[in-house]
Scaffold this active site. Structure first.
Site, short mmCIF file in Angstrom:
data_model
loop_
_atom_site.label_atom_id
_atom_site.label_comp_id
_atom_site.label_asym_id
_atom_site.label_seq_id
_atom_site.Cartn_x
_atom_site.Cartn_y
_atom_site.Cartn_z
N THR A 1 13.06 -38.97 -51.03
CA THR A 1 12.06 -38.95 -49.97
C THR A 1 11.32 -40.28 -50.00
OG1 THR A 1 10.19 -37.74 -49.08
CG2 THR A 1 10.31 -37.85 -51.47
N GLU B 1 10.53 -32.13 -51.01
CA GLU B 1 10.07 -31.53 -52.27
C GLU B 1 10.11 -29.99 -52.23
OE1 GLU B 1 8.75 -33.95 -50.57
OE2 GLU B 1 7.72 -35.41 -51.81
N LYS C 1 6.38 -41.48 -38.97
CA LYS C 1 7.62 -40.72 -38.82
C LYS C 1 8.15 -40.90 -37.40
CE LYS C 1 9.58 -36.94 -41.14
NZ LYS C 1 9.51 -35.58 -41.62
N TRP D 1 11.34 -41.71 -41.84
CA TRP D 1 10.13 -42.37 -42.31
C TRP D 1 10.20 -43.90 -42.21
CZ3 TRP D 1 6.21 -39.37 -42.54
CH2 TRP D 1 6.30 -38.08 -43.06
P1 ADP Z 1 12.12 -33.57 -43.67
O1 ADP Z 1 13.45 -34.15 -43.93
O2 ADP Z 1 12.10 -32.09 -43.57
O3 ADP Z 1 11.42 -34.25 -42.54
P2 ADP Z 1 10.46 -35.09 -45.48
O4 ADP Z 1 10.20 -34.85 -46.91
O5 ADP Z 1 11.12 -36.34 -45.08
O6 ADP Z 1 11.27 -33.83 -45.01
O7 ADP Z 1 9.12 -34.97 -44.66
C1 ADP Z 1 8.18 -33.97 -44.91
C2 ADP Z 1 6.92 -34.23 -44.14
O8 ADP Z 1 7.19 -34.20 -42.75
C3 ADP Z 1 5.84 -33.19 -44.34
O9 ADP Z 1 5.09 -33.41 -45.51
C4 ADP Z 1 5.02 -33.38 -43.07
O10 ADP Z 1 4.14 -34.49 -43.19
C5 ADP Z 1 6.08 -33.70 -42.05
N1 ADP Z 1 6.50 -32.47 -41.34
C6 ADP Z 1 7.53 -31.66 -41.65
N2 ADP Z 1 7.61 -30.63 -40.77
C7 ADP Z 1 6.60 -30.81 -39.90
C8 ADP Z 1 6.13 -30.08 -38.75
N3 ADP Z 1 6.74 -28.99 -38.32
N4 ADP Z 1 5.06 -30.56 -38.11
C9 ADP Z 1 4.43 -31.70 -38.51
N5 ADP Z 1 4.82 -32.42 -39.57
C10 ADP Z 1 5.89 -31.99 -40.26
#
Ligand code: ADP
Length: 550
Positions: free
Chosen positions: A180, A324, A434, A439
């Site tokens: 991540t 995580e 994002k 990211w």
């Molecule tokens: P993913 O691959 O699921 O995006 P990451 O670890 O890269 O996982 O990102 C996680 C982060 O993305 C969360 O801590 C949050 O800040 C953001 N996030 C995930 N789901 C949502 C959602 N439904 N709405 C807003 N932010 C979200």
């Protein structure tokens, strides 16, 4: 008394191949649409395990993938962990320096790579010091690669037996791994043990999760390099569902075709994916009648999206999670006593990040260190814990000090919880942007921009964007002798050398000084606020952070 076997992925594969041998797995591969059954999937997965063993992969070794969503990638999903090795899904969209770091950090022995991604990986290999030393490559297809010395996948597996005696793997054995992106420094690795993936799958299968059954046709659009496509290939296999993989860089038209032709009932992806499909549907006749559920996560699902899908008879389940948390943490199911609520109330609830899934616990910790009230107003940082939530990062003791406490993961997400228990994200402590589900580290971009001799200071913030949710905008204080005409292009060129195109700021604005907090840090909140005001208030340029247009 302990149960008879450990909590591992093996029984999911066993169940699908024995109960649903004829159920299909369909994949849009780079070499065309491929269709086979769980029974053939099982045979190929066994061949792959035998091939890996012959290639010297042993229990505990890490095997990387650098791939889009397709059936060969899915074969690695069960073969690698079930033979006792660990599947490390690498995000091919990262900058080369991050890819080099994570391959080295994870100590990958072998990497499966897509033909279309081989040039990208070859670029990272060519620039590397010794990060790829000793790594073997297998290219996903029948042909050799022009870019990398790699064995074609089909030759890699073809001479091997189509059965394999899957061992009893310990449930604490690491089975998966995903990195991540942090605010600063290199990406952080999260390992998933067999038990974590098992329990995540079982929780996903509950009615309060994202259940998938044998009458479902499941299409993960979320990449398989993103937290195991949110665990969908495991959940779908456990349920015996037909699976559809949309392949390399799927366009909205590809998704629409697969939904129509294959009768997809459940799909999942970030909001950008669904905005693309909605756009496509507005200009083309698309039959969405098979589709029942769309899981939206990664970034906030806009209300208008939930309403649009409602009109098509498709239920949006808004989900929250993190690398995580493996990743499903909460889902916006409507509680039974809200079924008859006013439609505004229902949309409000469903657009929140939702109800924690069974098996996890959370608390919301305010600035004073105390838990905040569940009144939908008081906010604090979300802390979460449970069987599939990690308690540490891989080889990163300094991050472990700050991001975990007493077994809780401190998520960095700032949330409220309402009286019904619905969690809503209102801000992010992590200083990252994002964009389309991926990211971008603002701090890394700032440092790269400030490396330019004619830049005195630079702050990068994420600003709302209709299609990508957020895009980076750079606010630059030019040095005294800077040539303001050429500086933005020079910055762009400099960034383009090191970062993928999608990392480059959409705009570079000159400002007189970067607003600071009381402790002297860049105040991103103020910059965002003033930038937004400026675009709203015609002709009025706010003071400190005002883009300097004179
Ligand atoms: P993913 O691959 O699921 O995006 P990451 O670890 O890269 O996982 O990102 C996680 C982060 O993305 C969360 O801590 C949050 O800040 C953001 N996030 C995930 N789901 C949502 C959602 N439904 N709405 C807003 N932010 C979200």
């Amino acid at each position: 008394m302990p149960g008879g076997t450990s909590q591992t992925l093996r029984p999911f594969l066993w169940r699908a191949t024995n109960l649903y041998p004829d159920t299909e797995i369909v994949s849009r591969n780079h070499d065309g649409l491929q269709r086979y059954t769980y029974s053939e999937y099982d045979a190929r997965t066994c061949q792959l395990a035998n091939a890996l063993e012959a290639a010297g992969i042993e229990t505990g070794d890490r095997v990387g993938t650098f791939c889009w969503n397709h059936s060969r990638h899915f074969e690695t999903y069960f073969a690698v962990p079930s033979m006792g090795a660990q599947l490390h899904t690498i995000n091919p969209l990262l900058p080369d320096a991050h890819i080099q770091y994570i391959v080295d950090n994870a100590d990958d022995q072998l990497i499966f790579v897509d033909p279309s991604l081989a040039p990208k990986l070859a670029g990272a290999v060519a620039d590397a010091d010794d990060e790829f030393d000793g790594v073997d490559f297998v290219v996903m297809g029948s042909e050799e690669s022009d870019d990398l010395e790699a064995t074609p996948y089909e030759s890699f597996i073809e001479d091997h037996e189509s059965d394999y005696d899957w061992p009893d793997v310990d449930e604490d054995q690491p089975a998966g791994m995903c990195y991540t992106s942090g605010t600063t420094g290199n990406p952080k690795g999260v390992e998933y043990t067999q038990q974590m993936l098992w329990s995540h799958t079982m929780a996903s299968q509950t009615p309060q999760g994202i259940p998938m059954a044998d009458d479902d046709v499941v299409m993960p659009v979320v990449p398989m390099f993103h937290v195991n496509a949110w665990g969908m290939p495991f959940t779908a296999t456990a349920g015996g569902a037909k699976q559809v993989f949309p392949g390399p860089s799927p366009e909205p038209e590809d998704l629409a075709t697969l939904i129509e032709d294959e009768g997809v009932t459940i799909s999942a992806g970030v909001p950008t994916v669904w905005l693309g499909l909605m756009d496509y549907c507005s200009e083309n006749e698309v039959d969405l009648s098979a589709l029942e559920t769309v899981i939206v996560g990664g970034s906030a699902a806009p209300k208008s999206m939930i309403e649009w899908f409602d009109e098509q008879g498709v239920e949006v389940l808004h989900a929250w999670g993190m690398t995580e948390t493996a990743p499903i943490g909460s889902v916006s199911h409507l509680k039974a006593d809200l079924h008859d609520a006013a439609s505004d109330t229902k949309i409000d609830k469903r657009s929140k990040q939702g109800l924690v899934v069974p098996g996890l616990e959370f608390k919301v910790v305010g600035d004073d260190g105390n838990e905040v009230a569940w009144n939908g107003e008081e906010f604090g940082e979300l802390w979460i814990r449970g069987p599939w939530v990690t308690t540490e990062y891989f080889k990163r003791p300094e991050a472990n000090e700050t991001d975990f406490e007493d077994g809780w993961l401190k998520t960095g997400d700032v949330v409220t919880v309402d009286a019904d228990g619905y969690m809503e994200i209102v801000d992010r402590e992590k200083d990252v942007i994002k964009s389309g589900g991926e990211w971008i580290s603002s701090v890394e971009l700032e440092n790269a921009i400030m490396a330019h001799d004619d830049v005195a200071e630079a702050a990068v913030v994420g600003v709302p964007h209709e299609r990508w949710q957020e895009r980076p905008v750079a606010f630059v204080v030019p040095g005294e002798d800077a040539d303001r005409e050429s500086l933005p292009d020079e910055i762009d060129d400099m960034l383009a050398d090191e970062y993928p195109k999608w990392w480059l700021p959409d705009e570079i604005e000159f400002i007189k000084q970067v607003p600071k907090t009381a402790t002297g840090k860049f105040s991103k909140k103020d910059i965002r606020q003033e930038y937004a005001d400026q675009s709203l208030v015609d002709g009025q340029v706010p003071d400190e952070a005002a883009p300097d247009r004179d």
